[in-house]
Design an enzyme around this catalytic site. Sequence first.
Site, PDB file in Angstrom:
ATOM      1  N   HIS A  28       0.673  -1.321  -0.141  1.00  0.00           N
ATOM      2  CA  HIS A  28       0.033   0.162   0.081  1.00  0.00           C
ATOM      3  C   HIS A  28       1.181   1.033   0.138  1.00  0.00           C
ATOM      4  O   HIS A  28       0.552   1.970  -0.989  1.00  0.00           O
ATOM      5  CB  HIS A  28      -1.492   0.163   1.787  1.00  0.00           C
ATOM      6  N   GLU A  31       2.585   1.697  -3.367  1.00  0.00           N
ATOM      7  CA  GLU A  31       1.166   1.694  -4.500  1.00  0.00           C
ATOM      8  C   GLU A  31       1.168   3.769  -4.023  1.00  0.00           C
ATOM      9  O   GLU A  31       1.140   3.890  -5.128  1.00  0.00           O
ATOM     10  CB  GLU A  31      -0.182   1.939  -4.553  1.00  0.00           C
ATOM     11  N   HIS A  32       1.883   4.130  -2.879  1.00  0.00           N
ATOM     12  CA  HIS A  32       1.292   5.603  -2.966  1.00  0.00           C
ATOM     13  C   HIS A  32       2.208   6.041  -3.538  1.00  0.00           C
ATOM     14  O   HIS A  32       3.106   7.460  -4.341  1.00  0.00           O
ATOM     15  CB  HIS A  32       1.098   5.783  -1.842  1.00  0.00           C
ATOM     16  N   GLU A 106       4.921   9.071   2.675  1.00  0.00           N
ATOM     17  CA  GLU A 106       3.888   7.959   2.752  1.00  0.00           C
ATOM     18  C   GLU A 106       3.540   7.312   3.306  1.00  0.00           C
ATOM     19  O   GLU A 106       2.691   6.481   3.651  1.00  0.00           O
ATOM     20  CB  GLU A 106       4.050   7.618   1.123  1.00  0.00           C
ATOM     21  N   GLU A 141      -4.745   7.050   6.356  1.00  0.00           N
ATOM     22  CA  GLU A 141      -5.871   5.973   6.149  1.00  0.00           C
ATOM     23  C   GLU A 141      -6.500   4.707   6.621  1.00  0.00           C
ATOM     24  O   GLU A 141      -7.226   4.705   6.857  1.00  0.00           O
ATOM     25  CB  GLU A 141      -5.260   5.766   4.600  1.00  0.00           C
ATOM     26  N   ARG A 584     -37.196 -10.134 -14.123  1.00  0.00           N
ATOM     27  CA  ARG A 584     -37.443 -11.231 -15.001  1.00  0.00           C
ATOM     28  C   ARG A 584     -37.895 -10.149 -16.762  1.00  0.00           C
ATOM     29  O   ARG A 584     -37.644  -9.965 -18.174  1.00  0.00           O
ATOM     30  CB  ARG A 584     -38.676 -11.353 -15.605  1.00  0.00           C
TER      31      ARG A 584
END
Length: 959
Positions: A28, A31-32, A106, A141, A584
């Site tokens: 994570h 990723e940042h 980060e 986060e 339906r």
Amino acid sequence: MSVVNEDENKVFGIVFRTPPKDSKGIPHILEHSVLCGSRKYPLKEPFVELLKGSLHTFLNAFTYPDRTCYPVASTNLKDFYNLVDVYLDAVFHPRCVSDPQIFQQEGWHYEVNDLSEDLTYKGKLFVTSKLLVDWCVVFNEMKGVYSQPDSVLGRICQQELFPNNAYNVDSGGDPSVIPDLTFEEFQEFHRKFYHPSNARIWFYGDDDPTERLRIVNAYLSNFEANNSAAESEVKPQSLLSEPKKIKEKYAVGEETDTSKKHMVSMNWLLSDKPLDLETELALGFLDHLMLGTPAAPLRKTLLESHLGEALTSSGVEDDLLQPQFSIGMKGVAESDIPAVEELIVSTLQKLADEGFTSEAVEASMNTIEFALRENNTGSFPRGLSLMLRSMGNWLYGRDPFEPLRFAKPLEDLKAKIATEGAKAVFSPLIQNFLLSNKHLVTVELQPDAEKSAEIEALEKERLAKVKASLAKQELEELARATEELKKRQETPDPPEALKAVPSLSLSDIPKEPIHVPIAIGEMHGATMLRHDIFTNDVLYAEVAFELRTVPSELLPLVPLFCQSLLEMGTKDMDFVSLNLLIGRKTGGISVYPSTSSVRGKKEPSSKMIIRGKAMASQAQDLFSLMRTILQDVQFTDKERFKQFVSQSKSGMESRLRGAGHRIVASRLDAMLNIPGAVGEKMGGLSYLDYLRELEKQVDTDWPAVQQNLERIRTSFLSRKGAIVNLTADEKNLTKADSFVSSLLEALPETEPVVCTWNGILQPCNEGIIVPTQVNYVGKAANLYDTGYELDGSAYVISKYIGNTWLWDRVRVSGGAYGGFCDFDSHSGVFTYLSYRDPNLAKTIDNYDLTVQFLRELELDDDALTKAIIGTIGDVDSYQLPDAKGYSSMLRYILGITEEERKLRREQILSTSLRDFKAFADVLEHVKEKGIVAAVASAEDVESANKERPGLLQPKKVSL
């Protein structure tokens, strides 16, 4: 994989398998971090520069438990290739692996501002030390994630379901162990997994496939093959020989009544081997049959039991290596936990023994087949949806094309059901994958009023140990490092670095707004809006009624009224039969209110909208069902309505913890205008209060509730003043006319009588106290109160503030997961908001400093051009045909003409630095007269009020 078709919304994605070995959050944080500068683009955050000045239709990255994805999308070819190049350079050559400051920003770092200050986490005051610990973006986060009971339950279920492989840890990061992560581990993870040998690359759209290969080859040719793919392989979890039960706790407020706050979830790992496509498809159908609609028997049985308030996250999950199935309830009394488990098992057994009705199977088949063929992904690019579907196979060494070829397996499944019967298909799945499956993990989550204090105590203990281990010289070194990092964060990138990021020019931007064809007519006293757009033989329809005819005191009941229309029966059909008939014959029907300010008018626009879609050949069924829903549904089922109230109450309580910024925005709006007050009554904190009282009223005075539901229907249901909005090609629009006429003729012809709405909340600075580890902070005021007249430059400036000042000060320096602003040009309300924020008072300071930021701002031509282009990207956001028709209807309702759209576009394109300076004077009003609201912990509200006496009026909410 290179998918070539005629879709102009081009998609690129690169995906790495990134299984973590612990919960320190490396995937994570990486990723940042990789988006914070690269070899070719050596600036602080190329990602933000793309946000500012691109025409992207998607730009993001996300971390799964076993992979990290970097997708982009754009309809503009030049822009698309710019995005692709920035992302490829970011993942293969990021600065973060050689620059510890990016990791600190980060991920996490210790921060010392003043050697005499007390030991704190950001926003939390402790005594006895001299160190500030700044946990930064990812940490905050994840603190937000760990504050949400549903997220806590989901994490525990996954980790217990997979005790022996990569899914047993948290790839996002556990806040209690993120600070154990070292920079060396961070570097090694990138070296190990961010390699072409471990990458899956995806292209989709109408661009040249040869050019795709050229772009990718420029990066991949610099690498030699390695064994990273073998090292990243996710090992399958072997099946357990016996079921197991787990009990954990989650935090609630000290004053919360915990008698019905337990949660329970039963979770099965369905297989230790890959499933064939036919079985996967059949399980998907079974999932929809059991849980996919309010009439689905497993969902219906659990909710009607009144053993809990709502379902936990439930259904088949097949994104990971092995599929799983979960079902459970929240809002359960501890004594009822065994009854919930028994009811789940007995209902599954009954479904295995008796099967499903032919009507239910037909409805599920039509619903799923309609969705697959329509491929309506909303604002999410179709190519990205297909990419994620393909990755479910590709990442695990299976055929990536198989999930995309649904037609033949679907026909085979339909044929098998037709020849063998639905029971022969679905009952063995229930028996083998669930009832006879010993790999069952049952998790009970218990409310604990002391949990928050325990978390705080553990944090204090950790900090005390850190403090005790640091000498004065080490603290001084930390103070120096803190100052260096802050200086870096607050220093703008040099112009030459910014120029490295590829961008468009204004000559690449169309001068005219996107045109949506519209023909305006009249039928039986209603306005007809027709949009001749190719829709592949799908008819999209909305009918909008005047909602201002509903008395003000009934407005909080409107959302439940809408739910009742779709989930209660008629005189001739129970709600199950009605739901099955919708499934339906159509692609779905919804009913909801829509309220907005209208610029230049005191009175709001407010509509009750019924919205549906169907194949054009079933248009008659669609409008017939709309009439049935509007006129024939009876409000007689007290027990079902009580379920609706409980579900809504549970949803609002979850929203307070997980989406506090929306609660804050709603609260501020309610203090500033009537539409805001109306919205808050139907979806804000006032709505939660109303639901808690309504829950009692249903038991004590159900006839009064019934009467009010009927009053709402009588108030708005009239063809006079209604608006019918149709989107399809001309042939199908013409065919639909007679069915629309039949609907309108069946409706009352009463003259709408508009009510006077009031109820704007008394303005005050409010601290909404909930059990949370992070805050959501807002400040707002109405700019039109200053005499400001709307100019298109306001859109450019608002976006620029969010992507620069607020991004840098609230997110990067402040550590919040999000900091942004919004200007509602209809009402004039300008709102600052933060998301998962460790700060409170400091964030308000940063909002107020926006005025100074604008006054001191210097913009060169390149930066201004980027800001303009980015704004046009928002204005021209990509839309599928149904969204084009719907947006056109909203513009008609709000009186936004094509001439005004052209004027605003011209103003956007001609925005100058002078406009930014002038807007600073307008925002002075928010600084001086703005209202503040925050969803925060009791400790943070108390701390803010100690720092600034009287800043916030505390308002405790029991959760």
